[in-house]
Motif scaffolding. Sequence first.
Motif, PDB file in Angstrom:
ATOM      1  N   THR A 261      -2.397  -3.178 -14.162  1.00 42.76           N
ATOM      2  CA  THR A 261      -3.760  -3.651 -14.442  1.00 42.76           C
ATOM      3  C   THR A 261      -3.942  -3.974 -15.912  1.00 42.76           C
ATOM      4  O   THR A 261      -4.460  -5.046 -16.270  1.00 42.76           O
TER       5      THR A 261
ATOM      6  N   TYR B  71       0.851  -1.192   0.000  1.00 43.46           N
ATOM      7  CA  TYR B  71       0.000   0.000   0.000  1.00 43.46           C
ATOM      8  C   TYR B  71       0.890   1.248   0.000  1.00 43.46           C
ATOM      9  O   TYR B  71       1.923   1.296   0.681  1.00 43.46           O
TER      10      TYR B  71
ATOM     11  N   ASN C 176       3.412   1.415 -12.736  1.00 44.99           N
ATOM     12  CA  ASN C 176       2.430   1.862 -11.759  1.00 44.99           C
ATOM     13  C   ASN C 176       1.189   0.958 -11.803  1.00 44.99           C
ATOM     14  O   ASN C 176       1.096   0.048 -12.630  1.00 44.99           O
ATOM     15  N   THR C 177       0.238   1.227 -10.907  1.00 43.40           N
ATOM     16  CA  THR C 177      -0.904   0.316 -10.775  1.00 43.40           C
ATOM     17  C   THR C 177      -1.777   0.273 -12.029  1.00 43.40           C
ATOM     18  O   THR C 177      -2.297  -0.788 -12.386  1.00 43.40           O
TER      19      THR C 177
END
Length: 332
Positions: free
Chosen positions: A184, A156, A179-180
């Motif tokens: 994804t 997190y 990055n997220t």
Amino acid sequence: MAEHKIRLSSSEIGGLWTVFLQENMAVCLLTYFLHHNQDEQIKKILQRAYEISEGHVQQITRIFTDEGIPIPDGFSEKDLDLSAPRLFYDMYGLSFVYSMSRMSMISTSFITVTMARKDVMEFFVLMVQQTSILYQQATTLMLEKGIYDRPPMIPYPEQVEYVEKKSYVSGFGKKRPVNTAEITEIFFNTERNYFSILLCMGLLQVVKDKEIHDYIQEGKEISEKQIKTFNDILMREELLGNVSVRMEVTDSTVSPFSDRLVVTLFNSLNTIDVTLIGHALSLSMRTDLAVYYEKYILEILLYSAKGFKIMVDRGWMQKPPHAPDRKKLQKI
């Protein structure tokens, strides 16, 4: 005072026409999966998916009939051979509902925002809701059965951070971790291609037409290249790769589907694939990822052209509704 009847706009006609063909094709494929399915939990989801798609076909048929618009030529029992041995095991039927509902949620949302007439907008809003619930149910059951591979976990964040250097977008030489948003898109692109590879593997065993067989083989190779590219990126980032957990193709060599149904399915999947890769490109800030996505968009567009040619040559490609040729009409 009589209520004024509003005509369908071009976007409404086009959206309904596109969804009719997609949902009509889904009815045929779900009929096949239901015929062979032996898992009662999966059968409930397949049955619900069938009822939803059949309901959409019927509703669009009513709208077109009321407006005097010809009903597109769809698929029927002539495009299925339910006496053929099963080609896919039960889990692939569940994966089919999961994948198709996920892609439908995305494509239908794009169409919904172009609607204005009350009954048509209500139809598409309901369709998005139904597809979302179906996706939720399929995902939940996949988790229960241990066949859902979740995206990579990361720690997190502990604080809000700002980009400090222009090198944040660099994808060559020294580059930052993904990055997220990028993780994804990489993950779900890979997942989608695993689904496609299993589909191709099954169809390559049963399709006897050489041109269509070669077309499917090329599609399988494109999916394999994408999986390797993006799994390698995840591995270099020490996020592990996305791994297909099951083999869901039998050893049958008898096709349960017509060649027309097979090629039309690939044409539909290519369309949504270009959309999804374009979406991934828009969210990826690292330049190496952008280069890969641009490369694969071009490759899929060239591949799609081959499928288009097959459909045109064989009289399978229906013209979408189109504007009149005004210059031709104005000739004396």
